[in-house]
Design a protein around this motif. Structure first.
Motif, PDB file in Angstrom:
ATOM      1  N   LEU A  78      41.059  33.506  52.362  1.00  0.00           N
ATOM      2  CA  LEU A  78      41.041  34.755  51.557  1.00  0.00           C
ATOM      3  C   LEU A  78      40.912  34.673  50.022  1.00  0.00           C
ATOM      4  O   LEU A  78      40.563  35.638  49.426  1.00  0.00           O
ATOM      5  N   GLY A  79      41.155  33.535  49.396  1.00  0.00           N
ATOM      6  CA  GLY A  79      41.206  33.502  48.210  1.00  0.00           C
ATOM      7  C   GLY A  79      42.632  33.650  47.651  1.00  0.00           C
ATOM      8  O   GLY A  79      43.660  34.152  48.241  1.00  0.00           O
ATOM      9  N   ARG A  80      43.068  33.252  46.292  1.00  0.00           N
ATOM     10  CA  ARG A  80      44.337  33.282  45.823  1.00  0.00           C
ATOM     11  C   ARG A  80      44.811  34.782  45.486  1.00  0.00           C
ATOM     12  O   ARG A  80      45.770  35.152  45.678  1.00  0.00           O
ATOM     13  N   ARG A  81      43.534  35.399  44.732  1.00  0.00           N
ATOM     14  CA  ARG A  81      43.968  36.730  44.562  1.00  0.00           C
ATOM     15  C   ARG A  81      44.430  37.893  45.866  1.00  0.00           C
ATOM     16  O   ARG A  81      45.468  38.539  45.726  1.00  0.00           O
ATOM     17  N   ILE A  82      43.448  37.617  46.886  1.00  0.00           N
ATOM     18  CA  ILE A  82      43.759  38.472  48.019  1.00  0.00           C
ATOM     19  C   ILE A  82      45.210  38.237  48.737  1.00  0.00           C
ATOM     20  O   ILE A  82      45.964  39.007  49.268  1.00  0.00           O
ATOM     21  N   PHE A 132      45.741  41.027  36.405  1.00  0.00           N
ATOM     22  CA  PHE A 132      45.645  39.834  35.622  1.00  0.00           C
ATOM     23  C   PHE A 132      45.646  38.411  36.147  1.00  0.00           C
ATOM     24  O   PHE A 132      45.097  37.289  35.403  1.00  0.00           O
ATOM     25  N   LEU A 133      45.710  38.440  37.518  1.00  0.00           N
ATOM     26  CA  LEU A 133      45.569  37.018  38.055  1.00  0.00           C
ATOM     27  C   LEU A 133      44.113  36.816  38.485  1.00  0.00           C
ATOM     28  O   LEU A 133      43.543  37.383  39.176  1.00  0.00           O
ATOM     29  N   PRO A 134      43.391  35.550  38.034  1.00  0.00           N
ATOM     30  CA  PRO A 134      42.271  35.315  38.165  1.00  0.00           C
ATOM     31  C   PRO A 134      41.935  34.614  39.538  1.00  0.00           C
ATOM     32  O   PRO A 134      42.781  34.137  40.206  1.00  0.00           O
TER      33      PRO A 134
END
Length: 453
Positions: free
Chosen positions: A307-311, A425-427
């Motif tokens: 899912l990726g870090r952000r999700i 803010f979290l990329p």
């Protein structure tokens, strides 16, 4: 793979250090216990391990660079063994404080050697999965001490005594079954031993393949040594946006990790279960918490990659916010089926584990440029454990001041703010090279944390 698993045995006592107070303090606080403490002393027993942890973090790097990764893994177990022995031999407040300081130091010391050893010794195809083993080992240590607490109940000294056996088992396994890191041996000019170590680690792979990998490693290490920078240059590099932006970002992310009560639940699991209004045996629920955290620590790596870090972080934050707000309502003695508080706590553990607990530790090695990575990672880790000490120490006072409803509401509010922070803010770093991540922070962006100030 087997050798990497052996290296992680040194982290089991660290997990036990985190979880021990959850099963010991409920009996230490009882007036009829042979050893009785008040709430302030109990908060020191819980939190004192965290205040010494930064010293262990700062010590481990220079030691493993000078004496080797294997030696570092062996040394972790010495203060861990002595600390557990202090807690087990006699019910004395002074000895317990000393024991908690020693095990807390070992906990901080363990943060580097196993990860570095695995990164240097594993094949590239397996490295991404094997480095998550350190988090899994700590979660397993927490689960083991919760299980011992369930079956041994008020005999917390016996629990500590059993915990002291794990550092001994780890030391024997490391001495007998684990070679030194080939990369460290090459840096020391011990090429023959490096070749033997690499051959042992690769098993039945042909000698030609091992030699080819060794030659590539030698060239890589020579290249990196030419790019090495001194301490003054690293400090100067902090003035660049690609350095100070991720530093502010990661320390803020870690701050929300602590303020959402994740470590409070680990240190005070049995008490938190009681405060949440759970009618079932709190020690059984603590074991469920430990096993849930263990399972979803394993699942976190897959979820983050898919899912990726952000999700993943957003799902984690939303899940924590909802579950903590529900716990806040349930803690006001609201009539509800007995299984609702249990499910709500486990949802909180699930949500926190897959995101806010594990992601900051995974990202800390990604977002910092190579020139400041060592200093920035060390500083972030130290700040995090200092905040952890404060949060864990203040938990009993917060209960007195805000009552259990207010404490859960506070943690829920922090989870909501943390989720908003992640959204803005979290990329996304998953699937991006270190150069791409560095470039992201170097450029001016409308949504950058530093512009908030």
């Amino acid at each position: 793979v087997a050798v990497c698993l052996i290296s992680n045995t040194a982290l089991l006592p660290s997990g036990m250090t985190l979880g021990f107070t959850a099963v010991a303090l409920p009996y230490m606080l009882q007036p009829n216990d042979l050893f009785h403490v008040d709430s302030d002393q109990a908060s020191w027993i819980a939190s004192i391990a965290a205040i010494i942890t930064p010293l262990g973090c700062l010590t481990s790097g220079p030691i493993i660079d000078r004496f080797g990764r294997k030696t570092g893994l062996l040394l972790i177990n010495i203060p861990a063994f002595l600390g557990w022995l202090c807690i087990a031999i006699k019910p004395s407040l002074t000895l317990i404080y000393i024991g908690r300081l020693l095990t807390g130091f070992a906990c901080g010391f363990s943060s580097t050697p196993a990860t570095v050893y695995i990164a240097e010794s594993s094949t590239p195809s397996l490295r991404g999965y094997l480095v998550t083993g350190t988090s899994i080992a700590i979660s397993l240590g927490v689960a083991i001490v919760y299980i011992m607490g369930l079956f041994l109940r008020e005999n917390w000294q016996l629990v500590a005594g059993l915990c002291s056996a794990f550092p001994i088992i780890s030391m024997i396994s490391i001495i007998c079954l684990m070679p030194e890191s080939p990369a460290w041996l090459i840096r020391r000019g011990k090429y023959k031993k490096a070749s033997e170590s690499m051959q042992f680690l690769r098993g039945k792979v042909s000698a030609e393949s091992v030699q080819k990998e060794l030659d590539e490693l030698i060239e890589k290490l020579k290249s990196s040594s030419n790019k090495a920078t001194n301490f003054a240059a690293s400090i100067k590099a902090f003035s660049r946006p690609e350095s100070y932006k991720p530093f502010i970002l990661m320390n803020t992310f870690f701050l929300f990790q602590q303020l959402t009560g994740i470590f409070v639940v680990i240190f005070y699991a049995v008490d938190v279960v009681k405060e949440a209004g759970v009618k079932s045996d709190p020690f059984v629920i603590a074991v469920l918490i430990g096993l849930t955290r263990l399972f979803f620590t394993i699942a976190a790596a897959w979820m983050s990659k898919s899912l990726g870090r952000r999700i993943t972080a957003l799902v984690s934050g939303v899940g924590m916010t909802i579950s903590l707000m529900v716990l806040s309502i349930l803690s006001e003695d609201v009539e509800s089926p007995s299984f609702i508080p249990v499910i709500t706590i486990l949802v909180y553990i699930l949500a926190s584990t897959v995101g806010f607990l594990t992601l900051p530790w995974a990202m800390i090695g990604e977002v910092y440029p190579a020139q400041v990575r060592g200093i920035a990672s060390g500083a972030t880790t130290c700040i995090t454990y200092i905040v952890s000490f404060i949060v864990v120490k203040l938990y009993p006072k917060m209960l007195e001041t805000l009552n259990k409803h207010g404490v859960f509401y506070f943690y829920g509010a922090m989870a909501l703010l943390g989720t908003i922070f992640v959204f803005f803010f979290l990329p996304e770093t998953q699937g991006k090279s270190l150069a791409e991540i560095e470039q992201h922070f170097a450029k001016r962006s409308e949504y950058t944390l530093v512009h908030l100030f």
